[in-house]
Design an enzyme around this catalytic site. Structure first.
Site, PDB file in Angstrom:
ATOM      1  N   ALA A  54      43.156  35.406  33.035  1.00 16.23           N
ATOM      2  CA  ALA A  54      43.244  34.405  34.124  1.00 16.23           C
ATOM      3  C   ALA A  54      44.006  34.936  35.333  1.00 16.23           C
ATOM      4  O   ALA A  54      44.104  34.245  36.343  1.00 16.23           O
ATOM      5  CB  ALA A  54      43.920  33.137  33.594  1.00 16.23           C
ATOM      6  N   THR A  55      44.529  36.154  35.243  1.00 16.55           N
ATOM      7  CA  THR A  55      45.384  36.656  36.324  1.00 16.55           C
ATOM      8  C   THR A  55      44.604  37.230  37.502  1.00 16.55           C
ATOM      9  O   THR A  55      45.200  37.582  38.521  1.00 16.55           O
ATOM     10  CB  THR A  55      46.327  37.761  35.793  1.00 16.55           C
ATOM     11  OG1 THR A  55      45.517  38.778  35.180  1.00 16.55           O
ATOM     12  CG2 THR A  55      47.325  37.212  34.787  1.00 16.55           C
ATOM     13  N   GLY A  85      40.355  37.953  39.441  1.00 16.84           N
ATOM     14  CA  GLY A  85      38.895  37.967  39.467  1.00 16.84           C
ATOM     15  C   GLY A  85      38.207  36.727  38.916  1.00 16.84           C
ATOM     16  O   GLY A  85      38.524  35.581  39.285  1.00 16.84           O
ATOM     17  N   ASP A 142      48.990  40.958  25.207  1.00 17.45           N
ATOM     18  CA  ASP A 142      47.952  41.982  25.314  1.00 17.45           C
ATOM     19  C   ASP A 142      46.892  41.636  24.267  1.00 17.45           C
ATOM     20  O   ASP A 142      47.175  41.636  23.067  1.00 17.45           O
ATOM     21  CB  ASP A 142      48.560  43.368  25.039  1.00 17.45           C
ATOM     22  CG  ASP A 142      47.563  44.487  25.303  1.00 17.45           C
ATOM     23  OD1 ASP A 142      46.347  44.278  25.069  1.00 17.45           O
ATOM     24  OD2 ASP A 142      47.986  45.565  25.742  1.00 17.45           O
ATOM     25  N   TYR A 182      31.047  51.327  27.979  1.00 13.78           N
ATOM     26  CA  TYR A 182      31.203  49.970  28.534  1.00 13.78           C
ATOM     27  C   TYR A 182      29.977  49.138  28.171  1.00 13.78           C
ATOM     28  O   TYR A 182      30.101  48.003  27.701  1.00 13.78           O
ATOM     29  CB  TYR A 182      31.407  50.027  30.057  1.00 13.78           C
ATOM     30  CG  TYR A 182      31.510  48.639  30.668  1.00 13.78           C
ATOM     31  CD1 TYR A 182      32.598  47.818  30.380  1.00 13.78           C
ATOM     32  CD2 TYR A 182      30.517  48.135  31.515  1.00 13.78           C
ATOM     33  CE1 TYR A 182      32.688  46.525  30.912  1.00 13.78           C
ATOM     34  CE2 TYR A 182      30.600  46.856  32.060  1.00 13.78           C
ATOM     35  CZ  TYR A 182      31.689  46.056  31.750  1.00 13.78           C
ATOM     36  OH  TYR A 182      31.785  44.783  32.272  1.00 13.78           O
ATOM     37  N   PHE A 213      37.837  44.720  39.124  1.00  9.84           N
ATOM     38  CA  PHE A 213      37.065  45.466  38.115  1.00  9.84           C
ATOM     39  C   PHE A 213      36.914  46.952  38.465  1.00  9.84           C
ATOM     40  O   PHE A 213      37.198  47.822  37.644  1.00  9.84           O
ATOM     41  CB  PHE A 213      35.692  44.789  37.980  1.00  9.84           C
ATOM     42  CG  PHE A 213      34.757  45.448  37.012  1.00  9.84           C
ATOM     43  CD1 PHE A 213      34.811  45.159  35.663  1.00  9.84           C
ATOM     44  CD2 PHE A 213      33.804  46.370  37.448  1.00  9.84           C
ATOM     45  CE1 PHE A 213      33.941  45.763  34.763  1.00  9.84           C
ATOM     46  CE2 PHE A 213      32.934  46.982  36.554  1.00  9.84           C
ATOM     47  CZ  PHE A 213      33.002  46.675  35.211  1.00  9.84           C
TER      48      PHE A 213
HETATM   49  P1  NDP Z   1      39.499  41.906  36.866  1.00 13.10           P
HETATM   50  O1  NDP Z   1      40.000  43.289  36.646  1.00 13.10           O
HETATM   51  O2  NDP Z   1      39.692  41.298  38.194  1.00 13.10           O
HETATM   52  O3  NDP Z   1      40.108  40.938  35.748  1.00 13.10           O
HETATM   53  C1  NDP Z   1      40.223  41.341  34.414  1.00 13.10           C
HETATM   54  C2  NDP Z   1      41.125  40.378  33.659  1.00 13.10           C
HETATM   55  O4  NDP Z   1      41.201  40.806  32.275  1.00 13.10           O
HETATM   56  C3  NDP Z   1      42.547  40.365  34.211  1.00 13.10           C
HETATM   57  O5  NDP Z   1      42.987  39.042  34.323  1.00 13.10           O
HETATM   58  C4  NDP Z   1      43.353  41.103  33.142  1.00 13.10           C
HETATM   59  O6  NDP Z   1      44.648  40.543  33.040  1.00 13.10           O
HETATM   60  C5  NDP Z   1      42.556  40.812  31.866  1.00 13.10           C
HETATM   61  N1  NDP Z   1      42.800  41.838  30.871  1.00 13.10           N
HETATM   62  C6  NDP Z   1      42.394  43.139  30.912  1.00 13.10           C
HETATM   63  N2  NDP Z   1      42.889  43.808  29.864  1.00 13.10           N
HETATM   64  C7  NDP Z   1      43.634  42.922  29.136  1.00 13.10           C
HETATM   65  C8  NDP Z   1      44.413  43.017  27.970  1.00 13.10           C
HETATM   66  N3  NDP Z   1      44.532  44.180  27.297  1.00 13.10           N
HETATM   67  N4  NDP Z   1      45.053  41.920  27.517  1.00 13.10           N
HETATM   68  C9  NDP Z   1      44.937  40.741  28.184  1.00 13.10           C
HETATM   69  N5  NDP Z   1      44.226  40.578  29.299  1.00 13.10           N
HETATM   70  C10 NDP Z   1      43.579  41.671  29.775  1.00 13.10           C
HETATM   71  O7  NDP Z   1      37.938  41.964  36.495  1.00 13.10           O
HETATM   72  P2  NDP Z   1      36.799  40.848  36.453  1.00 13.10           P
HETATM   73  O8  NDP Z   1      37.326  39.529  36.801  1.00 13.10           O
HETATM   74  O9  NDP Z   1      35.663  41.360  37.184  1.00 13.10           O
HETATM   75  O10 NDP Z   1      36.426  40.907  34.894  1.00 13.10           O
HETATM   76  C11 NDP Z   1      36.420  39.770  34.048  1.00 13.10           C
HETATM   77  C12 NDP Z   1      35.327  39.949  33.011  1.00 13.10           C
HETATM   78  O11 NDP Z   1      34.065  39.996  33.672  1.00 13.10           O
HETATM   79  C13 NDP Z   1      35.402  41.240  32.212  1.00 13.10           C
HETATM   80  O12 NDP Z   1      35.085  40.957  30.860  1.00 13.10           O
HETATM   81  C14 NDP Z   1      34.327  42.119  32.832  1.00 13.10           C
HETATM   82  O13 NDP Z   1      33.820  43.063  31.927  1.00 13.10           O
HETATM   83  C15 NDP Z   1      33.304  41.073  33.188  1.00 13.10           C
HETATM   84  N6  NDP Z   1      32.339  41.437  34.203  1.00 13.10           N
HETATM   85  C16 NDP Z   1      32.746  41.838  35.448  1.00 13.10           C
HETATM   86  C17 NDP Z   1      31.801  42.171  36.408  1.00 13.10           C
HETATM   87  C18 NDP Z   1      32.174  42.687  37.753  1.00 13.10           C
HETATM   88  O14 NDP Z   1      31.325  43.317  38.402  1.00 13.10           O
HETATM   89  N7  NDP Z   1      33.384  42.439  38.240  1.00 13.10           N
HETATM   90  C19 NDP Z   1      30.376  42.040  36.118  1.00 13.10           C
HETATM   91  C20 NDP Z   1      30.065  41.647  34.777  1.00 13.10           C
HETATM   92  C21 NDP Z   1      31.016  41.327  33.875  1.00 13.10           C
HETATM   93  P3  NDP Z   1      46.025  41.379  32.951  1.00 13.10           P
HETATM   94  O15 NDP Z   1      45.786  42.696  33.615  1.00 13.10           O
HETATM   95  O16 NDP Z   1      47.044  40.521  33.624  1.00 13.10           O
HETATM   96  O17 NDP Z   1      46.272  41.502  31.480  1.00 13.10           O
HETATM   97  C1  8X3 Z   2      30.134  44.940  35.322  1.00 14.93           C
HETATM   98  C2  8X3 Z   2      28.841  45.165  36.004  1.00 14.93           C
HETATM   99  O1  8X3 Z   2      27.016  46.860  36.469  1.00 14.93           O
HETATM  100  O2  8X3 Z   2      29.315  47.602  36.796  1.00 14.93           O
HETATM  101  O3  8X3 Z   2      29.953  44.493  34.028  1.00 14.93           O
HETATM  102  O4  8X3 Z   2      28.422  47.330  34.602  1.00 14.93           O
HETATM  103  S1  8X3 Z   2      28.399  46.817  35.942  1.00 14.93           S
END
Ligand code: NDP
Ligand code: 8X3
Length: 252
Positions: free
Chosen positions: A10-11, A13, A60, A153, A190
């Site tokens: 939730a922190t 994206g 974590d 991934y 991301f």
């Molecule tokens: P962000 O990096 O902005 O957010 C990722 C979130 O995951 C952060 O809040 C982070 O919190 C949390 N997180 C990562 N590792 C851990 C951990 N070990 N323990 C607890 N929390 C964790 O990326 P997105 O918002 O883009 O990603 C969210 C989801 O969407 C992911 O599953 C990603 O694979 C998926 N996704 C993203 C896409 C994109 O293009 N952005 C497309 C398709 C899917 P913190 O670091 O505070 O722990």
């Molecule tokens: C994130 C989208 O296309 O970078 O899941 O894998 S992509």
């Protein structure tokens, strides 16, 4: 009484945007992530702006004991979880398989698969007890198609896709909806994480196109959660207009 949602990641994206959307829809929120100061800031925002109660859980998600302890110790009034959004996840590195780094692979597998399983294992029994609930797994277009250098991934997101289908079957008799949400390119943190803070490479990911935002994905989730009790979206793919699938993007 307000409904309760637990959002992992939730922190930042998509998770942060989804949390704010849910507060706007009248939910109280359990917000999870590792960055405590961001969770505390979000809690204040939810309370002041949306009059939603918020419970920050700092752990974590890769650590089984931390996850189980955090969920077990949730105060009684928060245990009535209606919605779980399994969003925490990441990509690290973008290499051909023969050049992959073991540490990158472990981080992705431990977060995207193991972490999602740990939290689901802890929360699903609470939903089963009340014979109601909704689990939303944030998968990806990378869980539908593989692309060059995406190998591990993509494998983790194929696993999420399979787990969503499996959960749907296992949860069926407990009246619990399961929805797999598969976004395409969304500009969040991301790519900064994938490219290990290389800001130029991260920015280049979205050159010549208009990517999704976290809010775009949150809006799709809003549609999914607001359907009548007898209607369940099982799987939904949402991409930028200029993206056809995981590997084909039209750039100007
Ligand atoms: P962000 O990096 O902005 O957010 C990722 C979130 O995951 C952060 O809040 C982070 O919190 C949390 N997180 C990562 N590792 C851990 C951990 N070990 N323990 C607890 N929390 C964790 O990326 P997105 O918002 O883009 O990603 C969210 C989801 O969407 C992911 O599953 C990603 O694979 C998926 N996704 C993203 C896409 C994109 O293009 N952005 C497309 C398709 C899917 P913190 O670091 O505070 O722990
Ligand atoms: C994130 C989208 O296309 O970078 O899941 O894998 S992509």
């Amino acid at each position: 009484m307000k409904k309760i949602a637990l959002v992992t990641g939730a922190t930042s994206g998509i998770g942060k945007a989804t949390t704010i959307m849910l507060a706007g829809c009248g939910f109280n929120l359990i917000i999870a992530g590792r960055r405590k100061e961001r969770l505390d800031e979000l809690k204040s925002q939810l309370e002041i702006k949306y009059k939603s109660e918020a419970l920050p859980l700092c752990f974590d998600i890769r650590n089984k004991d931390e996850v189980c302890k955090a969920i077990k110790n949730i105060p009684e009034k928060w245990k009535n979880i209606d919605l779980l959004v399994n969003n925490a996840g990441l990509a690290v590195g973008l290499n051909h398989i023969q050049d992959g780094l073991f540490d990158d692979w472990d981080r992705m597998i431990d977060t995207n698969i193991r972490g999602l399983l740990y939290i689901t294992r802890c929360v699903a029994p609470m939903m089963i007890e009340k014979n109601n609930g909704h689990i939303i797994n944030i998968c990806s277009v990378a869980g539908k198609d593989v692309y060059e250098n995406g190998n591990v991934y993509c494998a983790t997101k194929y696993a999420v896709d399979a787990l969503s289908k499996a959960m749907r079957i296992d949860m069926l008799k407990h009246n619990i909806k399961v929805t797999n949400v598969c976004p395409g390119a969304a500009e969040t943190e991301f790519s900064t994480v994938r490219f290990k803070n290389d800001a130029e490479r991260a920015k280049a990911t979205y050159t010549g196109m208009t990517p999704l935002t976290g809010d775009d994905v949150a809006n799709v989730i809003k549609f999914v959660i607001n359907l009548p009790p007898h209607v369940c979206i099982n799987d939904i793919v949402v991409t930028p207009t200029s993206q056809a699938n995981a590997s084909i993007i039209h750039r100007n």
